[in-house]
Design a protein around this motif. Structure first.
Motif: not given
Length: 175
Positions: A73-79, A84-106
């Motif tokens: 499930r987690e892999h499918l959620a990330y993918l 969606a995001l790859k259409q409008v931003m770089s992999a570097r930017d996606m890594a940053l925001i996805i990382g922020k969205e899942t850091e800590g207790s999230h």
């Protein structure tokens, strides 16, 4: 303008499934690709997810490694988010925001639910914005309108990413 009405209907109706509806059994790569074809909102056949893309996303740290060649499930959620995001931003930017969205207790589940809610709002907004531009004489105006909406949203998104990046510790920013 049947094409535009059909697109408007896709924007209003097609959504990635909720977390609880993601497969709860591990999938092999070919099953993941088949599943993601139904999970992603696509209008062109050329932007389908491939195994090479999944492998690249894994190598770059955007998606966790498969567990014994199986994806959960987690892999499918990330993918789903990445497709969606790859259409409008770089992999570097996606890594940053996805990382922020899942850091800590999230959790990934929480990230996915927030992603779905935001995507739902954006798709509903786009479908509604199409209404004045469905007549043949308004096609050019509609194209300009959506190009400018995309431009404005891109400016805002890039600023958010830049602010997030500026808040990162110096050691992480150089990556």
């Amino acid at each position: 303008m049947d094409e535009l009405h059909a697109l408007q209907e896709v924007l209003r109706a097609q959504r990635p499934v909720e977390w609880d509806q993601l497969p709860d059994i591990p999938l092999y790569m070919d099953q993941v690709l088949s599943y993601m074809d139904r999970q992603s909102i696509r209008v062109d056949e050329g932007d389908a997810l491939t195994s090479a893309m999944v492998n690249n996303y894994t190598k770059s740290g955007l998606v966790p490694r498969a567990e014994g060649k199986k994806y959960g499930r987690e892999h499918l959620a990330y993918l789903t988010a990445i497709c969606a995001l790859k259409q409008v931003m770089s992999a570097r930017d996606m890594a940053l925001i996805i990382g922020k969205e899942t850091e800590g207790s999230h959790s990934v589940e929480e990230m996915y639910q927030r992603f779905r809610a935001s995507l739902d709002q954006a798709l509903e907004h786009a479908a509604g914005e199409m209404e004045p531009y469905l007549d043949e004489e308004k096609l050019a105006d509609g194209a300009v309108h959506f190009a400018l909406l995309s431009y404005a949203a891109g400016v805002a998104s890039r600023r958010y990413v830049n602010v997030l990046r500026s808040l990162e510790p110096e050691s992480k920013r150089k990556k």
